[in-house]
Design a protein around this motif. Structure first.
Motif, PDB file in Angstrom:
ATOM      1  N   ASP A 152     -11.634   8.713   1.232  1.00  0.00           N
ATOM      2  CA  ASP A 152     -12.122   7.276   1.119  1.00  0.00           C
ATOM      3  C   ASP A 152     -11.905   6.831  -0.390  1.00  0.00           C
TER       4      ASP A 152
ATOM      5  N   VAL B 246      -8.239   5.253  -0.732  1.00  0.00           N
ATOM      6  CA  VAL B 246      -8.174   4.130  -0.056  1.00  0.00           C
ATOM      7  C   VAL B 246      -8.868   2.953  -0.813  1.00  0.00           C
TER       8      VAL B 246
ATOM      9  N   GLN C  50       0.673  -1.206   0.013  1.00  0.00           N
ATOM     10  CA  GLN C  50      -0.035   0.166   0.101  1.00  0.00           C
ATOM     11  C   GLN C  50       0.848   1.354  -0.003  1.00  0.00           C
TER      12      GLN C  50
END
Length: 203
Positions: A77, A80, A52
């Protein structure tokens, strides 16, 4: 075949995504138990963090303005979601940027300004690659419409100042690998051969 479900589950887990694991229908009880043990392992957590981090580094370094705009508009978000749910197709920065652009273009929550901005950053990357290779052909050219003054928008995102309001006429921004500064911008209806909005690209 359970092997395919095992492989898909492992790939998803290393990204931090539970989707493939939760939807696997062919896993045997032994495979299910093994994957559950991996899920709780520190080794998987380290693998997730490393992968990540690298993906986030590639995206942030190639699309810093877009990332900042997503944060400003409360869409962290979405970043993500991209990192955890989109498959890792490449380790190359330019290819990661293109994948991120396609993801944002198809995302229902992402507004027009953000989609135009990521298209600009991807366009600049493509144009700069051609320009640095000193190729006369092929060339790269892209025309984008911004509702705000692009220079003011870029400056606000880089400095943390308030975002500019929309302009009634709008602005046309051209990315072209043959331009010295790679891009040129003008207010709609008033093309300028030497626009002050070129200055950001030259920095």
């Amino acid at each position: 075949m359970s092997l395919l479900d095992v492989q898909r589950s492992l790939v998803g887990l290393t990204r931090g995504s539970m989707g493939a694991y939760e939807n696997a229908l062919q896993l045997t009880p032994g495979e299910q138990e093994w994957l559950t043990q991996i899920l709780d392992s520190k080794g998987l957590q380290v693998t997730q963090q490393i992968q990540q981090w690298w993906r986030m580094s590639r995206v942030c370094s190639t699309a810093p303005l877009t990332i900042e705009l997503l944060k400003r508009t409360g869409l962290t978000d979405v970043i993500v979601e991209y990192i955890t749910n989109q498959p890792v197709r490449t380790l190359f920065f330019a290819a990661e940027l293109e994948q991120f652009k396609q993801f944002l273009e198809n995302h229902a929550q992402v507004d027009t300004t953000t989609k135009t901005l990521i298209a600009f950053e991807a366009g600049i990357k493509s144009a700069s690659q051609l320009a640095s290779a000193n190729l006369t052909t092929p060339t790269f050219s892209l025309s984008l419409k911004f509702e705000q003054n692009p220079l003011e928008l870029f400056t606000a995102l880089l400095t943390g100042t308030p975002l500019p309001s929309a302009d009634s006429q709008g602005f046309q921004l051209v990315v072209d690998s043959t331009l010295e500064t790679l891009w040129r911008c003008y207010r709609n209806g008033a093309i300028s051969t030497h626009s002050p909005y070129e200055q950001v690209a030259a920095r």
